[in-house]
Enzyme design. Structure first.
Site, PDB file in Angstrom:
ATOM      1  N   SER A 263      18.481 -44.141 -22.421  1.00 50.34           N
ATOM      2  CA  SER A 263      18.580 -45.203 -21.429  1.00 50.34           C
ATOM      3  C   SER A 263      18.685 -44.622 -20.016  1.00 50.34           C
ATOM      4  O   SER A 263      17.929 -44.989 -19.105  1.00 50.34           O
ATOM      5  CB  SER A 263      19.810 -46.066 -21.767  1.00 50.34           C
ATOM      6  OG  SER A 263      20.185 -46.891 -20.687  1.00 50.34           O
TER       7      SER A 263
ATOM      8  N   ARG B 122      22.403 -54.240 -26.886  1.00 48.45           N
ATOM      9  CA  ARG B 122      23.413 -53.300 -27.404  1.00 48.45           C
ATOM     10  C   ARG B 122      24.813 -53.744 -26.988  1.00 48.45           C
ATOM     11  O   ARG B 122      25.778 -53.598 -27.737  1.00 48.45           O
ATOM     12  CB  ARG B 122      23.129 -51.890 -26.879  1.00 48.45           C
ATOM     13  CG  ARG B 122      21.927 -51.225 -27.552  1.00 48.45           C
ATOM     14  CD  ARG B 122      21.434 -50.035 -26.730  1.00 48.45           C
ATOM     15  NE  ARG B 122      22.488 -49.066 -26.475  1.00 48.45           N
ATOM     16  CZ  ARG B 122      22.569 -48.294 -25.378  1.00 48.45           C
ATOM     17  NH1 ARG B 122      21.644 -48.379 -24.436  1.00 48.45           N
ATOM     18  NH2 ARG B 122      23.556 -47.456 -25.227  1.00 48.45           N
TER      19      ARG B 122
ATOM     20  N   ASP C  34      14.477 -50.976 -21.332  1.00 47.66           N
ATOM     21  CA  ASP C  34      15.873 -50.537 -21.285  1.00 47.66           C
ATOM     22  C   ASP C  34      16.789 -51.691 -20.905  1.00 47.66           C
ATOM     23  O   ASP C  34      17.864 -51.850 -21.474  1.00 47.66           O
ATOM     24  CB  ASP C  34      16.036 -49.375 -20.297  1.00 47.66           C
ATOM     25  CG  ASP C  34      17.515 -49.035 -20.102  1.00 47.66           C
ATOM     26  OD1 ASP C  34      18.145 -48.618 -21.096  1.00 47.66           O
ATOM     27  OD2 ASP C  34      18.045 -49.220 -18.994  1.00 47.66           O
TER      28      ASP C  34
ATOM     29  N   LYS D 114      15.424 -44.277 -16.881  1.00 48.36           N
ATOM     30  CA  LYS D 114      15.500 -44.801 -15.513  1.00 48.36           C
ATOM     31  C   LYS D 114      15.242 -43.702 -14.486  1.00 48.36           C
ATOM     32  O   LYS D 114      14.595 -43.929 -13.465  1.00 48.36           O
ATOM     33  CB  LYS D 114      16.866 -45.454 -15.283  1.00 48.36           C
ATOM     34  CG  LYS D 114      16.947 -46.819 -15.986  1.00 48.36           C
ATOM     35  CD  LYS D 114      18.322 -47.450 -15.902  1.00 48.36           C
ATOM     36  CE  LYS D 114      19.236 -46.925 -16.972  1.00 48.36           C
ATOM     37  NZ  LYS D 114      20.253 -47.844 -17.456  1.00 48.36           N
TER      38      LYS D 114
ATOM     39  N   HIS E  59      21.982 -37.590 -10.756  1.00 50.20           N
ATOM     40  CA  HIS E  59      22.518 -38.802 -11.374  1.00 50.20           C
ATOM     41  C   HIS E  59      23.923 -38.538 -11.877  1.00 50.20           C
ATOM     42  O   HIS E  59      24.179 -37.537 -12.526  1.00 50.20           O
ATOM     43  CB  HIS E  59      21.645 -39.262 -12.547  1.00 50.20           C
ATOM     44  CG  HIS E  59      22.204 -40.469 -13.242  1.00 50.20           C
ATOM     45  ND1 HIS E  59      22.051 -41.733 -12.745  1.00 50.20           N
ATOM     46  CD2 HIS E  59      22.950 -40.586 -14.363  1.00 50.20           C
ATOM     47  CE1 HIS E  59      22.670 -42.594 -13.540  1.00 50.20           C
ATOM     48  NE2 HIS E  59      23.225 -41.916 -14.522  1.00 50.20           N
TER      49      HIS E  59
HETATM   50  N1  URA Z   1      24.495 -46.332 -18.802  1.00 47.85           N
HETATM   51  C1  URA Z   1      23.193 -46.597 -19.004  1.00 47.85           C
HETATM   52  O1  URA Z   1      22.414 -46.646 -18.060  1.00 47.85           O
HETATM   53  N2  URA Z   1      22.764 -46.805 -20.244  1.00 47.85           N
HETATM   54  C2  URA Z   1      23.578 -46.765 -21.308  1.00 47.85           C
HETATM   55  O2  URA Z   1      23.120 -46.954 -22.411  1.00 47.85           O
HETATM   56  C3  URA Z   1      24.941 -46.488 -21.099  1.00 47.85           C
HETATM   57  C4  URA Z   1      25.375 -46.272 -19.824  1.00 47.85           C
END
Ligand code: URA
Ligand code: CA
Length: 433
Positions: free
Chosen positions: A183, A168, A161, A187, A82
């Site tokens: 976050s 946010r 999320d 994923k 990632h």
């Molecule tokens: N990228 C994400 O997937 N989550 C965040 O909180 C910030 C950047």
């Protein structure tokens, strides 16, 4: 449990328990906890932070808020990579076939999304016929057979999320290491990887602009991964200037092909070998990083990495002949050179601004509904530290319109030339395990 008590607890700097975090995330996802209370809690987390245990709990609560991809039908250790996101980052296209060629299974779930260029799937769609809309059974079969497949995002992954990130975004609480790390990791974990290699970018084109912040984020994510049983490591790499030369969809596919042939840009090649070595090592296909790197270098030399790319494209409907004939990729109608106005050394190529220039050409989506032009984009002719003569090309602009004055202006404003010699920036700052 009452949400107001939990907000108060976090406001006062105390740690929330596993059960409390579970209660919050499931209540927020199902709507029983309203946005205004979650906003207040987010702000409290923003100021008070979270302990290592809380971060792991938040991550797993978000993983458990939706579906998880079951990759147990795939043989071997599934390692995912990632990147926290940069400009012209072609590594995913290179790494898939590269590590697949040495036997590491790559089951990649990928998206389109907003950005300077399209996502991995958009880029791959510049190969005629390629598609990522495959059934999960076929996905698993293809990974077992070819060690590499890419599938579009499907299912209801980490709905908590999605909802929390959106909240946010409008409450000035995105920039919290605890919440960013949870976050991103939620994923990756929901997508089913056994082990995770993170490429945390640092510099102008990155989410984290300073090395210290990038390191904090990397450390937070690595700890979460390892605490929830996924072998995780991070590389911190430079994103002050774009990676490689190409920024665009088809242009990056061409760049990936060059790199798999051993003829790619130095920085993209080096970063791909670094990240790839860690993937091979975590997949237990080599006993040391050095051995892993040797395997990858060999896969480039003997053509097996390039072959893996062809097999992968063909298996998902793509015309693999583009690998030998890249001119078959979508081509822009016009190309223009950005000529240097002075001689000297390139001292700055501000990554995010260069990315915006590529987007102005149509290489990326400004909004969810924008249509991408796969053929357009930029190819850098010089990188930081390179010497340049007056009138020499700094960038080739691939465009479908004739008037590129605005793009040129943006590029000139963000590519600086100095009289004094300039050092090349460090590419890999740190490896965090
Ligand atoms: N990228 C994400 O997937 N989550 C965040 O909180 C910030 C950047
Ligand atoms: Ca690139």
């Amino acid at each position: 449990m009452r949400m107001v008590d939990l907000i108060e607890k976090k406001r006062d700097g105390l740690a929330l328990t596993t059960d409390e975090i579970q209660y919050i995330i499931s209540g927020f996802t199902n709507g029983s906890i309203p946005d205004y209370q979650m906003s207040a809690l987010s702000m409290a987390i923003y100021f008070q932070g979270m302990t290592e245990q809380e971060r792991a709990d938040l991550t797993m609560a978000m993983v458990n808020s939706g579906d998880q991809i079951d990759l147990s039908g795939i043989e071997g250790i599934k390692v995912d990579k990632h990147s926290t996101g940069g400009v012209g980052d072609t590594t995913t296209l290179v790494l898939g076939p590269l590590v697949a060629a040495v036997g590491v299974p790559v089951a990649k779930m990928s998206g389109r999304g907003l950005g300077h260029t399209g996502g991995t799937i958009d880029k791959l769609e510049s190969v005629a016929g390629f598609h990522a809309e495959i059934e999960s059974e076929q996905f698993i079969e293809l990974v077992n057979k070819n060690k590499l497949a890419v599938i579009g995002q499907s299912g209801n992954l980490t709905p908590a999320d999605k909802k929390l990130y959106a909240l946010r975004d409008v409450t000035a609480t995105v920039n919290s290491i605890a919440m960013i790390a949870s976050s991103i990791m939620s994923k990756k974990i929901a997508a089913g990887a056994d082990a995770i290699v993170l490429d945390v970018k640092t510099g102008a084109g990155a989410f984290m602009k300073t090395l210290a912040d990038s390191e904090d984020l990397a450390r937070a994510m690595v700890d979460i991964g390892n605490n929830v049983g996924r072998n995780t490591m991070a590389v911190i790499s430079d994103m002050s200037q774009p990676l490689g030369f190409a920024i665009g969809n088809a242009l990056e596919v061409k760049e990936a092909i060059d790199t798999l042939k051993g003829e790619g840009p130095e920085d993209l090649t080096e970063l791909s070998l670094t990240l790839g070595s860690h993937m091979v090592y975590l997949a237990k296909k080599a006993d040391t990083l050095k051995e892993a790197r040797g395997l990858l270098e060999n896969a480039i030399k003997d053509g097996s990495a390039l072959h893996a790319f062809k097999v992968f494209l063909e298996a998902q409907g793509g015309d693999a002949s583009v690998v030998d004939e890249p001119a078959k990729l979508p081509q822009a109608q016009y190309s223009f050179e950005l000529e240097a106005k002075a001689e000297g050394y390139v001292s700055e190529i501000v990554a995010d601004e260069i990315g915006t220039a590529a987007m102005l050409l149509g290489a990326g989506r400004a909004t969810k509904d924008s249509v991408i032009d796969l053929s357009v984009g930029l190819v850098l002719r010089k990188k930081i530290g390179d010497q340049v003569k007056k009138g020499e090309s700094l960038v080739t602009i691939h465009s479908h319109f004739e008037n590129v004055a605005e793009v040129k202006e943006k590029l000139y404003a963000n590519i600086k030339i100095s009289i004094d010699k300039v050092e090349k920036p460090t590419l890999v700052y740190k490896e965090i395990t």
